[in-house]
Design a protein around this motif. Structure first.
Motif, PDB file in Angstrom:
ATOM      1  N   ALA A  25       0.834  -1.204   0.000  1.00 16.53           N
ATOM      2  CA  ALA A  25       0.000   0.000   0.000  1.00 16.53           C
ATOM      3  C   ALA A  25       0.871   1.258   0.000  1.00 16.53           C
ATOM      4  CB  ALA A  25      -0.917  -0.004   1.230  1.00 16.53           C
ATOM      5  N   VAL A  26       1.943   1.239   0.786  1.00 19.97           N
ATOM      6  CA  VAL A  26       2.848   2.389   0.833  1.00 19.97           C
ATOM      7  C   VAL A  26       3.531   2.586  -0.527  1.00 19.97           C
ATOM      8  CG1 VAL A  26       4.996   3.280   1.817  1.00 19.97           C
ATOM      9  CG2 VAL A  26       3.260   2.294   3.301  1.00 19.97           C
ATOM     10  N   LEU A  27       4.013   1.496  -1.111  1.00 22.09           N
ATOM     11  CA  LEU A  27       4.673   1.586  -2.416  1.00 22.09           C
ATOM     12  C   LEU A  27       3.712   2.113  -3.482  1.00 22.09           C
ATOM     13  CD1 LEU A  27       6.709  -1.764  -2.385  1.00 22.09           C
ATOM     14  CD2 LEU A  27       7.576   0.557  -2.068  1.00 22.09           C
ATOM     15  N   LEU A  28       2.465   1.629  -3.435  1.00 29.91           N
ATOM     16  CA  LEU A  28       1.450   2.111  -4.382  1.00 29.91           C
ATOM     17  C   LEU A  28       1.182   3.597  -4.161  1.00 29.91           C
ATOM     18  CD1 LEU A  28      -0.620   1.534  -6.601  1.00 29.91           C
ATOM     19  CD2 LEU A  28      -2.249   0.878  -4.806  1.00 29.91           C
ATOM     20  N   GLY A  29       1.118   3.998  -2.885  1.00 31.95           N
ATOM     21  CA  GLY A  29       0.893   5.407  -2.561  1.00 31.95           C
ATOM     22  C   GLY A  29       2.001   6.296  -3.102  1.00 31.95           C
ATOM     23  N   VAL A  30       3.252   5.844  -2.978  1.00 34.15           N
ATOM     24  CA  VAL A  30       4.398   6.610  -3.489  1.00 34.15           C
ATOM     25  C   VAL A  30       4.307   6.747  -5.002  1.00 34.15           C
ATOM     26  CG1 VAL A  30       6.896   6.591  -3.800  1.00 34.15           C
ATOM     27  CG2 VAL A  30       5.913   5.991  -1.569  1.00 34.15           C
ATOM     28  N   VAL A  31       3.941   5.650  -5.671  1.00 33.68           N
ATOM     29  CA  VAL A  31       3.826   5.670  -7.134  1.00 33.68           C
ATOM     30  C   VAL A  31       2.733   6.643  -7.580  1.00 33.68           C
ATOM     31  CG1 VAL A  31       3.167   4.293  -9.150  1.00 33.68           C
ATOM     32  CG2 VAL A  31       4.722   3.332  -7.443  1.00 33.68           C
ATOM     33  N   LEU A  32       1.667   6.740  -6.788  1.00 31.50           N
ATOM     34  CA  LEU A  32       0.524   7.563  -7.184  1.00 31.50           C
ATOM     35  C   LEU A  32       0.649   9.035  -6.783  1.00 31.50           C
ATOM     36  CD1 LEU A  32      -2.452   5.139  -6.339  1.00 31.50           C
ATOM     37  CD2 LEU A  32      -1.524   5.712  -8.596  1.00 31.50           C
ATOM     38  N   ILE A  33       1.702   9.393  -6.046  1.00 32.69           N
ATOM     39  CA  ILE A  33       1.867  10.793  -5.625  1.00 32.69           C
ATOM     40  C   ILE A  33       1.821  11.772  -6.804  1.00 32.69           C
ATOM     41  CG2 ILE A  33       3.515  12.459  -4.669  1.00 32.69           C
ATOM     42  CD1 ILE A  33       4.291  10.380  -2.586  1.00 32.69           C
ATOM     43  N   PRO A  34       2.528  11.502  -7.900  1.00 36.17           N
ATOM     44  CA  PRO A  34       2.451  12.446  -9.043  1.00 36.17           C
ATOM     45  C   PRO A  34       1.055  12.526  -9.661  1.00 36.17           C
ATOM     46  CG  PRO A  34       4.360  10.982  -9.246  1.00 36.17           C
ATOM     47  CD  PRO A  34       3.483  10.413  -8.160  1.00 36.17           C
ATOM     48  N   LEU A  35       0.220  11.510  -9.404  1.00 37.08           N
ATOM     49  CA  LEU A  35      -1.122  11.479  -9.998  1.00 37.08           C
ATOM     50  C   LEU A  35      -2.197  11.883  -8.985  1.00 37.08           C
ATOM     51  CD1 LEU A  35      -0.763   8.036 -11.847  1.00 37.08           C
ATOM     52  CD2 LEU A  35      -0.453  10.331 -12.817  1.00 37.08           C
ATOM     53  N   HIS A  36      -1.784  12.673  -7.984  1.00 34.23           N
ATOM     54  CA  HIS A  36      -2.690  13.036  -6.892  1.00 34.23           C
ATOM     55  C   HIS A  36      -3.996  13.644  -7.387  1.00 34.23           C
ATOM     56  CE1 HIS A  36      -4.291  16.055  -4.014  1.00 34.23           C
ATOM     57  NE2 HIS A  36      -4.140  15.062  -3.161  1.00 34.23           N
ATOM     58  N   ASP A  37      -3.910  14.626  -8.268  1.00 34.33           N
ATOM     59  CA  ASP A  37      -5.119  15.311  -8.751  1.00 34.33           C
ATOM     60  C   ASP A  37      -6.033  14.353  -9.514  1.00 34.33           C
ATOM     61  OD1 ASP A  37      -4.237  17.652  -7.631  1.00 34.33           O
ATOM     62  OD2 ASP A  37      -3.261  18.354  -9.471  1.00 34.33           O
ATOM     63  N   PHE A  38      -5.432  13.506 -10.347  1.00 31.29           N
ATOM     64  CA  PHE A  38      -6.216  12.550 -11.137  1.00 31.29           C
ATOM     65  C   PHE A  38      -6.929  11.548 -10.232  1.00 31.29           C
ATOM     66  CE2 PHE A  38      -6.503   8.402 -13.254  1.00 31.29           C
ATOM     67  CZ  PHE A  38      -7.251   8.727 -14.365  1.00 31.29           C
ATOM     68  N   VAL A  39      -6.207  11.012  -9.230  1.00 34.69           N
ATOM     69  CA  VAL A  39      -6.789  10.033  -8.306  1.00 34.69           C
ATOM     70  C   VAL A  39      -7.901  10.671  -7.482  1.00 34.69           C
ATOM     71  CG1 VAL A  39      -6.329   8.575  -6.300  1.00 34.69           C
ATOM     72  CG2 VAL A  39      -4.688   8.643  -8.186  1.00 34.69           C
ATOM     73  N   SER A  40      -7.666  11.913  -7.012  1.00 37.81           N
ATOM     74  CA  SER A  40      -8.676  12.611  -6.204  1.00 37.81           C
ATOM     75  C   SER A  40      -9.958  12.853  -6.993  1.00 37.81           C
ATOM     76  CB  SER A  40      -8.116  13.954  -5.706  1.00 37.81           C
ATOM     77  OG  SER A  40      -7.007  13.755  -4.891  1.00 37.81           O
ATOM     78  N   GLN A  41      -9.798  13.126  -8.276  1.00 33.19           N
ATOM     79  CA  GLN A  41     -10.962  13.440  -9.101  1.00 33.19           C
ATOM     80  C   GLN A  41     -11.779  12.213  -9.473  1.00 33.19           C
ATOM     81  OE1 GLN A  41      -9.982  15.694 -12.605  1.00 33.19           O
ATOM     82  NE2 GLN A  41     -12.095  15.769 -13.346  1.00 33.19           N
ATOM     83  N   TYR A  42     -11.094  11.108  -9.805  1.00 34.07           N
ATOM     84  CA  TYR A  42     -11.801   9.959 -10.368  1.00 34.07           C
ATOM     85  C   TYR A  42     -11.946   8.764  -9.409  1.00 34.07           C
ATOM     86  CZ  TYR A  42     -11.271  12.398 -14.799  1.00 34.07           C
ATOM     87  OH  TYR A  42     -11.329  13.335 -15.816  1.00 34.07           O
ATOM     88  N   PHE A  43     -11.183   8.740  -8.342  1.00 35.44           N
ATOM     89  CA  PHE A  43     -11.211   7.566  -7.471  1.00 35.44           C
ATOM     90  C   PHE A  43     -11.520   7.892  -6.013  1.00 35.44           C
ATOM     91  CE2 PHE A  43      -8.485   6.432 -11.054  1.00 35.44           C
ATOM     92  CZ  PHE A  43      -9.036   5.217 -11.433  1.00 35.44           C
ATOM     93  N   GLU A  44     -12.010   9.100  -5.767  1.00 35.42           N
ATOM     94  CA  GLU A  44     -12.293   9.491  -4.378  1.00 35.42           C
ATOM     95  C   GLU A  44     -13.364   8.595  -3.748  1.00 35.42           C
ATOM     96  OE1 GLU A  44     -13.490  13.409  -1.701  1.00 35.42           O
ATOM     97  OE2 GLU A  44     -13.446  13.538  -3.884  1.00 35.42           O
ATOM     98  N   THR A  45     -14.384   8.232  -4.529  1.00 40.86           N
ATOM     99  CA  THR A  45     -15.464   7.382  -4.010  1.00 40.86           C
ATOM    100  C   THR A  45     -14.922   6.018  -3.588  1.00 40.86           C
ATOM    101  OG1 THR A  45     -17.071   8.460  -5.466  1.00 40.86           O
ATOM    102  CG2 THR A  45     -17.705   6.341  -4.504  1.00 40.86           C
ATOM    103  N   ILE A  46     -14.043   5.452  -4.400  1.00 42.48           N
ATOM    104  CA  ILE A  46     -13.443   4.158  -4.070  1.00 42.48           C
ATOM    105  C   ILE A  46     -12.610   4.267  -2.798  1.00 42.48           C
ATOM    106  CG2 ILE A  46     -11.793   2.399  -4.835  1.00 42.48           C
ATOM    107  CD1 ILE A  46     -12.664   2.982  -7.693  1.00 42.48           C
TER     108      ILE A  46
END
Length: 223
Positions: free
Chosen positions: A75-96
């Motif tokens: 989970a931590v490794l995935l979180g680090v990978v997704l840091i540059p995609l913060h805005d995209f994840v917040s917009q499309y995956f917030e419900t999940i």
């Protein structure tokens, strides 16, 4: 980390309820400034608690590479990978994200509740946990004081500015997630009564500590 022959006891001493209990209380007492400090401590505690918990509770020896394959580390490794995609994840995956967070809390508390329904609690049992709880709180407070003196000497602001938050950690109960780990790896729930007693003692201690902090702020002793 404190190491005992009983792996569950080791986790109860070293894996604290920083996220569900420590974070909201620290934020209420010390404001948003303490929030990032507590979150960092929570992430570190979760990684260590879950990863080493797998090693301590598993009947088989767990290699370092296997620890890195445990869900918390992934989970931590995935979180680090997704840091540059913060805005995209917040917009499309917030419900999940919101649903996953709820599901994690719900399932954890459900397991805790199932074991608790089969556990006998007593005043005597609560009394027997007073000594280990307060000894742990005293030793941790002593460690915090020593760390504070050292960091003050070297002007480590992140510690010196959050020393009251560190003291709050001394009174936190064991993480309820220990029960989930014990259930998964050992098929038992022996930690339930002790975690419950620890939580009761923690609530009493934190109430007293919070009262002292609030009173000191009102009197202008601390800011």
């Amino acid at each position: 980390m404190f190491i005992f022959k009983d792996p569950v006891k080791t986790l109860r001493i070293s894996y604290l309820n920083i996220g569900w209990l420590g974070l909201p209380i620290a934020t209420s007492l010390f404001g948003e400034g303490a929030q990032l400090f507590v979150i960092a401590a929570y992430v570190g505690s979760s990684i260590i608690g879950n990863s080493l918990g797998a090693n301590l509770l598993s009947s088989e020896s767990v290699k370092i590479i296997k620890i890195f394959k445990t869900p918390p580390m992934l989970a931590v490794l995935l979180g680090v990978v997704l840091i540059p995609l913060h805005d995209f994840v917040s917009q499309y995956f917030e419900t999940i994200y919101v649903f996953s967070k709820f599901l994690m809390s719900f399932l954890g508390m459900a397991i805790f509740g199932m074991w608790l329904s089969e556990t006998q609690l007593s005043v005597k049992g609560l009394g027997s946990e007073c000594k280990p709880y307060f000894v742990k709180a005293f030793l941790m407070s002593l460690c915090v004081f020593i760390v504070y003196l050292i960091t003050k000497e070297f002007d480590v602001a992140i510690i010196t500015q959050n020393v009251l938050t560190l003291l709050l950690f001394c009174f936190l109960p064991p993480a309820a997630n220990i029960i989930v780990l014990e259930t998964h790896y050992m098929g038992a729930g022996t930690s339930v009564p002790k975690i419950t007693y620890g939580t009761i003692l923690s609530i009493i201690s934190i109430t007293i500590y919070a009262s002292i902090i609030v009173s000191s702020k009102l009197l202008g002793l601390i800011h």
